[in-house]
Design a protein around this motif. Structure first.
Motif, PDB file in Angstrom:
ATOM      1  N   ASN A 203     -61.926   0.782  22.010  1.00 46.04           N
ATOM      2  CA  ASN A 203     -62.573   0.553  20.722  1.00 46.04           C
ATOM      3  C   ASN A 203     -61.607   1.018  19.628  1.00 46.04           C
ATOM      4  O   ASN A 203     -60.457   1.354  19.917  1.00 46.04           O
ATOM      5  N   ARG A 204     -62.071   1.060  18.391  1.00 45.07           N
ATOM      6  CA  ARG A 204     -61.166   1.444  17.295  1.00 45.07           C
ATOM      7  C   ARG A 204     -61.972   2.162  16.214  1.00 45.07           C
ATOM      8  O   ARG A 204     -63.047   1.679  15.825  1.00 45.07           O
ATOM      9  N   VAL A 205     -61.453   3.303  15.747  1.00 46.10           N
ATOM     10  CA  VAL A 205     -62.135   4.033  14.665  1.00 46.10           C
ATOM     11  C   VAL A 205     -61.830   3.355  13.330  1.00 46.10           C
ATOM     12  O   VAL A 205     -60.667   3.159  12.988  1.00 46.10           O
ATOM     13  N   GLU A 206     -62.880   3.042  12.588  1.00 47.36           N
ATOM     14  CA  GLU A 206     -62.673   2.437  11.261  1.00 47.36           C
ATOM     15  C   GLU A 206     -62.889   3.456  10.152  1.00 47.36           C
ATOM     16  O   GLU A 206     -62.340   3.310   9.067  1.00 47.36           O
ATOM     17  N   ALA A 207     -63.736   4.460  10.408  1.00 42.95           N
ATOM     18  CA  ALA A 207     -63.938   5.536   9.426  1.00 42.95           C
ATOM     19  C   ALA A 207     -64.333   6.785  10.201  1.00 42.95           C
ATOM     20  O   ALA A 207     -65.097   6.710  11.169  1.00 42.95           O
ATOM     21  N   LEU A 208     -63.771   7.920   9.747  1.00 38.84           N
ATOM     22  CA  LEU A 208     -63.994   9.171  10.492  1.00 38.84           C
ATOM     23  C   LEU A 208     -64.420  10.281   9.533  1.00 38.84           C
ATOM     24  O   LEU A 208     -63.817  10.443   8.462  1.00 38.84           O
ATOM     25  N   HIS A 209     -65.425  11.040   9.972  1.00 41.14           N
ATOM     26  CA  HIS A 209     -65.998  12.093   9.133  1.00 41.14           C
ATOM     27  C   HIS A 209     -66.234  13.310  10.025  1.00 41.14           C
ATOM     28  O   HIS A 209     -66.734  13.179  11.135  1.00 41.14           O
ATOM     29  N   ARG A 210     -65.880  14.512   9.530  1.00 44.92           N
ATOM     30  CA  ARG A 210     -66.213  15.721  10.305  1.00 44.92           C
ATOM     31  C   ARG A 210     -67.421  16.388   9.666  1.00 44.92           C
ATOM     32  O   ARG A 210     -67.425  16.665   8.466  1.00 44.92           O
ATOM     33  N   SER A 211     -68.443  16.655  10.475  1.00 44.16           N
ATOM     34  CA  SER A 211     -69.688  17.209   9.933  1.00 44.16           C
ATOM     35  C   SER A 211     -69.904  18.673  10.315  1.00 44.16           C
ATOM     36  O   SER A 211     -70.726  19.351   9.685  1.00 44.16           O
ATOM     37  N   ARG A 212     -69.217  19.180  11.354  1.00 43.47           N
ATOM     38  CA  ARG A 212     -69.404  20.585  11.760  1.00 43.47           C
ATOM     39  C   ARG A 212     -68.094  21.166  12.243  1.00 43.47           C
ATOM     40  O   ARG A 212     -67.268  20.467  12.824  1.00 43.47           O
ATOM     41  N   LEU A 213     -67.961  22.474  12.065  1.00 40.62           N
ATOM     42  CA  LEU A 213     -66.847  23.212  12.647  1.00 40.62           C
ATOM     43  C   LEU A 213     -67.398  24.570  13.029  1.00 40.62           C
ATOM     44  O   LEU A 213     -67.951  25.277  12.185  1.00 40.62           O
ATOM     45  N   GLY A 214     -67.286  24.940  14.305  1.00 39.04           N
ATOM     46  CA  GLY A 214     -67.908  26.176  14.768  1.00 39.04           C
ATOM     47  C   GLY A 214     -69.394  26.115  14.480  1.00 39.04           C
ATOM     48  O   GLY A 214     -70.036  25.088  14.716  1.00 39.04           O
ATOM     49  N   ALA A 215     -69.940  27.194  13.920  1.00 39.06           N
ATOM     50  CA  ALA A 215     -71.377  27.233  13.645  1.00 39.06           C
ATOM     51  C   ALA A 215     -71.718  26.648  12.270  1.00 39.06           C
ATOM     52  O   ALA A 215     -72.876  26.633  11.869  1.00 39.06           O
ATOM     53  N   LEU A 216     -70.699  26.163  11.557  1.00 38.06           N
ATOM     54  CA  LEU A 216     -70.906  25.727  10.164  1.00 38.06           C
ATOM     55  C   LEU A 216     -71.058  24.212  10.051  1.00 38.06           C
ATOM     56  O   LEU A 216     -70.210  23.460  10.534  1.00 38.06           O
ATOM     57  N   ALA A 217     -72.147  23.788   9.385  1.00 34.69           N
ATOM     58  CA  ALA A 217     -72.341  22.359   9.111  1.00 34.69           C
ATOM     59  C   ALA A 217     -71.980  22.094   7.655  1.00 34.69           C
ATOM     60  O   ALA A 217     -72.213  22.948   6.786  1.00 34.69           O
ATOM     61  N   LEU A 218     -71.441  20.927   7.385  1.00 29.43           N
ATOM     62  CA  LEU A 218     -71.138  20.550   5.990  1.00 29.43           C
ATOM     63  C   LEU A 218     -72.462  20.435   5.230  1.00 29.43           C
ATOM     64  O   LEU A 218     -73.326  19.643   5.618  1.00 29.43           O
ATOM     65  N   PRO A 219     -72.661  21.221   4.167  1.00 28.33           N
ATOM     66  CA  PRO A 219     -73.932  21.147   3.442  1.00 28.33           C
ATOM     67  C   PRO A 219     -74.109  19.776   2.767  1.00 28.33           C
ATOM     68  O   PRO A 219     -73.157  19.228   2.222  1.00 28.33           O
TER      69      PRO A 219
END
Ligand code: URA
Length: 238
Positions: A203-219
């Motif tokens: 498959n192929r990534v067209e858009a990529l977003h990071r929503s969490r790192l460790g215990a922290l979620a992007l507010p």
């Protein structure tokens, strides 16, 4: 600690500049102007403001940024502005740098700090810090693709690039959110890892977003391009 020393430690320029800011009445502590550079304060829980902007005292800075597309994580960016340009001068001055890297076209949660030990703690493969990504893919996702990602795939270099020996890696979580949206949890941070893993299953990534790192979620209320102070316990958990 002396007020000029406090400002210096927080990235407000040379001691001379800091003393000047204070003597010119630019600095307030607890709402009161303090114009004596030698005035002493306990730094524990200290908040001050400089030119009307509030600053908490932080021995080591840790901030999160909702990274927009079109910014590079490198300190010496080649084609796009650096993510550091989205931070105020005192944070740049004290040498904060991204904890791991996101590609120029990746959006979402990026942490930055001047704490070398924390960078090591959060990027060393030994510590297995989970990172959650949402990847919008070009082709419909199949359960077989998710199973392959969980079982492990061989990562290839992009065509035309120097071919390193093949690396294998597996996802800790691979959830098909809708037809073409994949939520991947990774414990490592290899070069272009998500894009290469998705390519490895055809498959192929067209858009990529990071929503969490460790215990922290992007507010949800941190808009792209905005940053915020972070308590390290929120990242490390427990
Ligand atoms: N994986 C990628 O391919 N790119 C990123 O920016 C982060 C993880």
């Amino acid at each position: 600690m002396r007020l000029d020393q406090i400002l210096f430690s927080q990235g407000f320029g040379t001691r001379r500049l800091c003393a000047g800011l204070i003597a010119h009445g630019e600095v307030r502590v607890a709402g009161q102007v303090v114009d004596d550079p030698g005035a002493e304060f306990d730094t524990e829980g200290l908040c001050f403001d400089v030119g009307g902007q509030a600053w908490p005292y932080a021995e080591k800075a840790l901030v999160m940024l909702n990274k927009p597309a079109g910014y590079e994580c490198s300190q010496k960016p080649k084609h796009h502005p650096s993510v550091l340009s989205l931070l105020p001068a005192p944070l740049r001055e004290r040498g904060v740098q991204p904890i791991g890297r996101l590609d120029e076209d990746t959006t979402g949660l990026l942490l930055l700090t001047d704490d070398g030990a924390l960078i090591h703690r959060l990027t060393s493969p030994k510590h297995h810090v989970p990172k959650v990504y949402e990847a919008r893919c070009k082709h419909p996702l199949t359960p077989a693709m998710a199973e392959q990602l969980l079982a492990g795939v061989e990562l290839k270099e992009p065509e035309g690039k120097y071919q390193r020996p093949p690396e294998t890696t597996r996802a800790e979580g691979a959830e098909i959110v809708d037809g073409t949206l994949l939520r991947l949890t990774l414990l490592e941070g290899k070069y272009h890892q998500v894009k290469r893993m998705v390519a490895a299953v055809g498959n192929r990534v067209e858009a990529l977003h990071r929503s969490r790192l460790g215990a922290l979620a992007l507010p949800a209320d941190l808009v792209p391009g905005q940053w915020r102070w972070v308590d390290r316990a929120l990242v490390l958990g427990g």
